[in-house]
Design a protein around this motif. Sequence first.
Motif, PDB file in Angstrom:
ATOM      1  N   LEU A  92      52.879   3.335  33.148  1.00 46.03           N
ATOM      2  CA  LEU A  92      53.954   4.322  33.269  1.00 46.03           C
ATOM      3  C   LEU A  92      55.096   4.009  32.305  1.00 46.03           C
ATOM      4  O   LEU A  92      55.630   4.923  31.665  1.00 46.03           O
ATOM      5  CB  LEU A  92      54.456   4.378  34.712  1.00 46.03           C
ATOM      6  CG  LEU A  92      55.362   5.533  35.077  1.00 46.03           C
ATOM      7  CD1 LEU A  92      54.750   6.881  34.718  1.00 46.03           C
ATOM      8  CD2 LEU A  92      55.715   5.488  36.547  1.00 46.03           C
ATOM      9  N   GLU A  93      55.450   2.739  32.152  1.00 48.78           N
ATOM     10  CA  GLU A  93      56.491   2.365  31.185  1.00 48.78           C
ATOM     11  C   GLU A  93      56.072   2.755  29.769  1.00 48.78           C
ATOM     12  O   GLU A  93      56.875   3.264  28.994  1.00 48.78           O
ATOM     13  CB  GLU A  93      56.766   0.863  31.241  1.00 48.78           C
ATOM     14  CG  GLU A  93      57.587   0.444  32.434  1.00 48.78           C
ATOM     15  CD  GLU A  93      57.762  -1.071  32.536  1.00 48.78           C
ATOM     16  OE1 GLU A  93      57.056  -1.836  31.817  1.00 48.78           O
ATOM     17  OE2 GLU A  93      58.593  -1.494  33.348  1.00 48.78           O
ATOM     18  N   THR A  95      53.979   5.128  28.924  1.00 48.81           N
ATOM     19  CA  THR A  95      54.007   6.589  28.831  1.00 48.81           C
ATOM     20  C   THR A  95      55.434   7.104  28.684  1.00 48.81           C
ATOM     21  O   THR A  95      55.716   7.951  27.841  1.00 48.81           O
ATOM     22  CB  THR A  95      53.344   7.206  30.079  1.00 48.81           C
ATOM     23  OG1 THR A  95      51.987   6.736  30.156  1.00 48.81           O
ATOM     24  CG2 THR A  95      53.353   8.708  30.037  1.00 48.81           C
ATOM     25  N   ILE A  96      56.331   6.577  29.489  1.00 47.46           N
ATOM     26  CA  ILE A  96      57.737   6.986  29.422  1.00 47.46           C
ATOM     27  C   ILE A  96      58.330   6.615  28.067  1.00 47.46           C
ATOM     28  O   ILE A  96      59.090   7.381  27.474  1.00 47.46           O
ATOM     29  CB  ILE A  96      58.551   6.354  30.574  1.00 47.46           C
ATOM     30  CG1 ILE A  96      58.118   6.971  31.906  1.00 47.46           C
ATOM     31  CG2 ILE A  96      60.051   6.524  30.353  1.00 47.46           C
ATOM     32  CD1 ILE A  96      58.640   6.236  33.128  1.00 47.46           C
ATOM     33  N   ARG A  98      56.961   6.633  25.243  1.00 48.76           N
ATOM     34  CA  ARG A  98      56.530   7.565  24.194  1.00 48.76           C
ATOM     35  C   ARG A  98      57.211   8.925  24.323  1.00 48.76           C
ATOM     36  O   ARG A  98      57.118   9.748  23.424  1.00 48.76           O
ATOM     37  CB  ARG A  98      55.014   7.769  24.265  1.00 48.76           C
ATOM     38  CG  ARG A  98      54.238   6.542  23.854  1.00 48.76           C
ATOM     39  CD  ARG A  98      52.760   6.851  23.679  1.00 48.76           C
ATOM     40  NE  ARG A  98      52.265   7.810  24.641  1.00 48.76           N
ATOM     41  CZ  ARG A  98      51.186   7.650  25.399  1.00 48.76           C
ATOM     42  NH1 ARG A  98      50.478   6.561  25.304  1.00 48.76           N
ATOM     43  NH2 ARG A  98      50.811   8.577  26.243  1.00 48.76           N
ATOM     44  N   CYS A  99      57.885   9.145  25.440  1.00 53.68           N
ATOM     45  CA  CYS A  99      58.531  10.445  25.670  1.00 53.68           C
ATOM     46  C   CYS A  99      59.763  10.570  24.769  1.00 53.68           C
ATOM     47  O   CYS A  99      60.621   9.700  24.749  1.00 53.68           O
ATOM     48  CB  CYS A  99      58.930  10.574  27.136  1.00 53.68           C
ATOM     49  SG  CYS A  99      59.654  12.178  27.532  1.00 53.68           S
ATOM     50  N   CYS A 107      55.366  17.522  25.963  1.00 51.06           N
ATOM     51  CA  CYS A 107      55.768  16.371  26.791  1.00 51.06           C
ATOM     52  C   CYS A 107      54.636  15.345  26.861  1.00 51.06           C
ATOM     53  O   CYS A 107      53.540  15.649  27.337  1.00 51.06           O
ATOM     54  CB  CYS A 107      56.145  16.831  28.197  1.00 51.06           C
ATOM     55  SG  CYS A 107      56.613  15.484  29.301  1.00 51.06           S
ATOM     56  N   ILE A 109      54.457  12.712  28.735  1.00 44.51           N
ATOM     57  CA  ILE A 109      54.165  12.319  30.119  1.00 44.51           C
ATOM     58  C   ILE A 109      53.148  13.293  30.720  1.00 44.51           C
ATOM     59  O   ILE A 109      52.128  12.877  31.281  1.00 44.51           O
ATOM     60  CB  ILE A 109      55.449  12.260  30.965  1.00 44.51           C
ATOM     61  CG1 ILE A 109      56.374  11.155  30.432  1.00 44.51           C
ATOM     62  CG2 ILE A 109      55.121  12.025  32.438  1.00 44.51           C
ATOM     63  CD1 ILE A 109      57.756  11.143  31.042  1.00 44.51           C
ATOM     64  N   THR A 112      49.750  12.826  29.112  1.00 41.68           N
ATOM     65  CA  THR A 112      49.064  11.638  29.622  1.00 41.68           C
ATOM     66  C   THR A 112      48.396  11.933  30.954  1.00 41.68           C
ATOM     67  O   THR A 112      47.278  11.482  31.216  1.00 41.68           O
ATOM     68  CB  THR A 112      50.046  10.465  29.761  1.00 41.68           C
ATOM     69  OG1 THR A 112      50.566  10.147  28.473  1.00 41.68           O
ATOM     70  CG2 THR A 112      49.384   9.237  30.357  1.00 41.68           C
TER      71      THR A 112
END
Length: 121
Positions: A92-93, A95-96, A98-99, A107, A109, A112
């Motif tokens: 999750l970190e 993925t976030i 790359r936002c 988006c 997130i 993903t």
Amino acid sequence: METIRYYERIGLMPRPGRTGSGYRAYAPEEVERLRFIARGRDLGFTLEEIRSLLRLAQDPALSCAEVDQLARQHLNDIQARIADLQRMAVELERTIGRCRGGERGACTILETLRQPVAAAS
């Protein structure tokens, strides 16, 4: 209070006596049993595991080996869940990270979440 009634319905707690005005009256051993259940839940034991622990606790002649085995298995389960949660946090970190904001259609997130689950490493 609803939790205690649930424990009564599933047989973890005996049905208590009643006062003249209809209130539940718990004997000291019932209060101790409820504390045992609550502490077991605090430690993450399932209700079935607590049921087993209560059975084991009622027979002082039994070896502690069964209790030890149950506790060790529970600890292994907790450690596996922690590892899973750590893996999820890292993903999750990433993925976030790359936002970059912008339009919902781009988006990272959401993109993903649309991807198939990767095989465990």
